[in-house]
Write a protein that holds these residues in place. Structure first.
Motif, PDB file in Angstrom:
ATOM      1  N   UNK A   6      14.011 111.789  99.358  1.00 55.79           N
ATOM      2  CA  UNK A   6      13.894 111.187  98.035  1.00 55.79           C
ATOM      3  C   UNK A   6      13.003 109.955  98.000  1.00 55.79           C
ATOM      4  N   UNK A   7      12.518 109.527  99.154  1.00 58.04           N
ATOM      5  CA  UNK A   7      11.635 108.371  99.195  1.00 58.04           C
ATOM      6  C   UNK A   7      12.335 107.055  98.919  1.00 58.04           C
ATOM      7  N   UNK A   8      13.650 107.013  99.138  1.00 53.52           N
ATOM      8  CA  UNK A   8      14.422 105.801  98.866  1.00 53.52           C
ATOM      9  C   UNK A   8      14.845 105.179 100.188  1.00 53.52           C
ATOM     10  N   UNK A   9      14.451 103.935 100.388  1.00 53.49           N
ATOM     11  CA  UNK A   9      14.779 103.234 101.620  1.00 53.49           C
ATOM     12  C   UNK A   9      16.003 102.357 101.397  1.00 53.49           C
ATOM     13  N   UNK A  10      17.040 102.655 102.142  1.00 56.21           N
ATOM     14  CA  UNK A  10      18.276 101.862 102.108  1.00 56.21           C
ATOM     15  C   UNK A  10      18.698 101.638 103.553  1.00 56.21           C
ATOM     16  N   UNK A  11      19.017 100.398 103.883  1.00 54.85           N
ATOM     17  CA  UNK A  11      19.480 100.095 105.238  1.00 54.85           C
ATOM     18  C   UNK A  11      20.836 100.760 105.462  1.00 54.85           C
ATOM     19  N   UNK A  12      21.031 101.365 106.629  1.00 57.14           N
ATOM     20  CA  UNK A  12      22.330 101.985 106.924  1.00 57.14           C
ATOM     21  C   UNK A  12      23.499 101.017 106.745  1.00 57.14           C
ATOM     22  N   UNK A  13      23.272  99.738 107.085  1.00 53.16           N
ATOM     23  CA  UNK A  13      24.330  98.738 106.934  1.00 53.16           C
ATOM     24  C   UNK A  13      24.726  98.572 105.470  1.00 53.16           C
ATOM     25  N   UNK A  14      23.740  98.614 104.594  1.00 54.20           N
ATOM     26  CA  UNK A  14      24.029  98.491 103.160  1.00 54.20           C
ATOM     27  C   UNK A  14      24.792  99.715 102.664  1.00 54.20           C
ATOM     28  N   UNK A  43      21.691 102.927  94.217  1.00 52.14           N
ATOM     29  CA  UNK A  43      20.661 102.899  95.260  1.00 52.14           C
ATOM     30  C   UNK A  43      19.337 103.476  94.742  1.00 52.14           C
ATOM     31  N   UNK A  44      19.347 103.969  93.509  1.00 50.14           N
ATOM     32  CA  UNK A  44      18.144 104.564  92.936  1.00 50.14           C
ATOM     33  C   UNK A  44      18.000 106.047  93.214  1.00 50.14           C
ATOM     34  N   UNK A  45      19.080 106.677  93.686  1.00 48.48           N
ATOM     35  CA  UNK A  45      19.035 108.104  94.005  1.00 48.48           C
ATOM     36  C   UNK A  45      19.586 108.908  92.834  1.00 48.48           C
ATOM     37  N   UNK A  46      18.778 109.820  92.317  1.00 51.42           N
ATOM     38  CA  UNK A  46      19.235 110.660  91.208  1.00 51.42           C
ATOM     39  C   UNK A  46      19.665 112.034  91.719  1.00 51.42           C
ATOM     40  N   UNK A  47      20.071 112.894  90.805  1.00 49.59           N
ATOM     41  CA  UNK A  47      20.584 114.212  91.193  1.00 49.59           C
ATOM     42  C   UNK A  47      19.518 115.059  91.881  1.00 49.59           C
TER      43      UNK A  47
END
Length: 85
Positions: free
Chosen positions: A18-26, A38-42
């Motif tokens: 999805x091209x969304x970068x989220x730190x695993x810790x977050x 997190x900005x992730x859609x369906x």
């Protein structure tokens, strides 16, 4: 490759599918937050499900793509992987 998806793998899949970068810790700290936070859609979640199906060669639960939070998604997917192992 294990028979369980970790938070780290989910973060990697979110970036790849999805091209969304989220730190695993977050992700770990905010597992109850909705994917939308997190900005992730369906569509992005559907891409992650497809990637997992290709990776493991097994269908994911139909409700996986409707998961609202990382915790719900990981529980559903990991239950399916353990059942199929």
């Amino acid at each position: 490759m294990s028979d369980r998806i970790t938070v780290e793998e989910l973060a990697e899949l979110m970036k790849k599918a999805a091209g969304i970068t989220v730190a695993p810790e977050e992700l770990q700290q905010r597992q109850e937050s909705g994917f939308d936070a997190f900005g992730l859609d369906s569509l992005g979640l559907l891409g992650i499900v497809g990637e997992l199906e290709n990776r493991y060669g097994t269908p994911m639960p139909p409700d996986a793509e409707k998961s609202k939070s990382p915790r719900q998604f990981l529980e559903l997917v990991n239950s399916a992987l353990l059942a199929g192992a």
